[in-house]
Design an enzyme around this catalytic site. Sequence first.
Site, short mmCIF file in Angstrom:
data_model
loop_
_atom_site.label_atom_id
_atom_site.label_comp_id
_atom_site.label_asym_id
_atom_site.label_seq_id
_atom_site.Cartn_x
_atom_site.Cartn_y
_atom_site.Cartn_z
N GLU A 169 9.64 0.86 11.10
CA GLU A 169 10.47 1.75 10.85
C GLU A 169 9.85 3.22 11.17
OE1 GLU A 169 13.44 1.29 10.24
OE2 GLU A 169 13.83 0.04 9.58
N GLU A 188 10.30 15.58 15.20
CA GLU A 188 10.58 16.04 13.50
C GLU A 188 10.06 16.79 12.78
OE1 GLU A 188 9.26 12.06 11.75
OE2 GLU A 188 11.12 12.19 11.17
N GLY A 231 6.20 4.62 8.61
CA GLY A 231 5.67 6.33 8.47
C GLY A 231 5.91 7.12 10.15
N SER A 232 5.43 7.76 9.72
CA SER A 232 5.66 8.52 11.68
C SER A 232 5.33 7.66 12.93
CB SER A 232 4.61 8.96 11.30
OG SER A 232 3.33 8.88 11.28
N THR A 233 5.85 7.62 14.02
CA THR A 233 5.74 7.19 15.40
C THR A 233 4.29 6.88 15.21
OG1 THR A 233 8.37 7.56 15.93
CG2 THR A 233 6.51 7.31 17.20
N THR A 290 1.23 7.53 13.75
CA THR A 290 0.40 5.74 12.73
C THR A 290 1.32 4.37 13.20
OG1 THR A 290 0.52 7.41 11.43
CG2 THR A 290 0.02 5.58 10.64
N GLY A 291 2.96 4.40 13.68
CA GLY A 291 3.32 2.92 13.67
C GLY A 291 2.83 2.58 15.39
N LYS A 300 0.94 -1.55 -0.17
CA LYS A 300 -0.26 -0.42 -0.16
C LYS A 300 0.99 1.09 0.08
CE LYS A 300 -1.95 3.12 2.67
NZ LYS A 300 -1.68 4.27 1.56
N CYS A 312 13.75 10.03 6.74
CA CYS A 312 13.89 9.56 8.17
C CYS A 312 15.25 9.89 9.22
CB CYS A 312 13.34 8.63 8.16
SG CYS A 312 14.01 7.41 7.52
#
Length: 462
Positions: free
Chosen positions: A229, A356, A207-209, A211-212, A154, A263
Amino acid sequence: MTTTDLHNPADGSHLATIALLDAEAVDDAVDRARTAQRAWARLAPVARGEGLRAFATVVRAHVEELAALEVANSGHPVGQARWEAGHVADVLTYYAAAPERLFGRQIPVAGGLDMTFAEPIGVVGVITPWNFPMTIASWGFAPALAAGNAVLLKPAEWTPLTTIRLGELAAEAGLPDGLLQVLPGKGSVVGERMVTHPGVGKVVFTGSTETGARVMAAAAPTVTNVTLELGGKSANVVFADSDLERAAATAPYGVFDNAGQDCCARSRILVEESAYERFMELLEPAVAGVRVGDPADDATEMGPLVSRPHWEKVASYVPDDAPVAFRGAAPDGPGNWFPPTVLTPSSRTDRAVVEEIFGPVVTVQRFRDEADAIALANATAYGLSGSIWTRDLSRALRVARAVEAGNLSVNSHSSVRYATPFGGFKQSGIGRELGPDAPFAFTETKNVFVHVDEDPAPEESA
Ligand code: NAD
């Protein structure tokens, strides 16, 4: 059907309208992937390797086309975009050797023979961010396919075009139908269904922390394996004994590459107090020298930001009263242009130091000594990357071991090589991609014990 419009970030022009899939389409894709995976895993290892080599060959033949698509969709400078497309072919070539090297172990035990097998997980979901659409996708799909899995991929909503093309190229290269499926769609719809579907055995999320963490929680009820990641806020630590000219000349490229949408961006420059003034004198012309402009131009080093909403987020870190030391140039007119910007906040907890930014904004801070440098470098929830500049090898190694990050470079800003492991400490992630072990992250270890009867007449056979 839901659709989304894509715009060229360099001039705002309309690029394409893309259909977004729904959750039922993910369910269908999982069914097709399962069928394809069973046949793929039954192939001889050499045949899976040949499949990946054929895919690599087709990608290499389309580097220019893929690069042009990335320039238009993501605003990447064309030289960088060519590297990214070539990197996909390199990653496929590297992991094409893996099917024949998925070694198990033979373990000495009493009463028989014990051996392990690296079995494919089955169907793997790969969810990618918008900043490096092609390369990050390949870090997931190449080792996963090599290990005998099928992959659902995706792409991010803003940048699906090169990923869609890679899916077509996989089919052109002869990979079996359903083995690698690209599923454009919203994270909250397609992404979430991929994570929660019981038929998906592993999810690789980049992706972002924030959403992770949601992905990890959503994966828990089905005990789905995850590699994460996530974000970064990496330090570039410059000691007074370093080659200051080189440290200053390269610092802009350690953070402003891909317009800071990286990143691994070294977005916090930490400079030893005694060298601070000289370093800043050298940094100013280096920042002014970054060539910002038309991403389709071969000479361009930095393009626009990916989208208007992202431009607004980055701009919020540089309000009118921001402590701007100096800035580089950026084109006027339409497009999401943002100049390279150097901030010197007085507080070590300033928002620009801690969060970030994911744009071409860097902070510079002073440190007193080695211990202070390490403490500052580690004063973040992230732990992805970082650089250390010094001529003292012992110090370089002491600091490299003390910084809590997964990828460090000494007198360089290198982070990513397909042959070496990549990933983060702390809230920068879980697990590692790339390197020789990556295919094993897409396998389950199976232990098999075979009973061996005792020799009924040991003396005679001795
Ligand atoms: P994001 O977290 O907004 O989105 C990443 C992907 O997740 C997208 O494809 C999105 O559609 C999908 N998604 C969103 N919600 C989801 C959900 N609920 N379930 C499943 N999927 C969902 O990140 P972004 O803005 O696209 O990317 C920027 C971030 O990625 C930065 O924080 C950056 O540091 C990080 N990043 C990390 C690495 C790394 O290797 N560590 C590499 C590149 C980018």
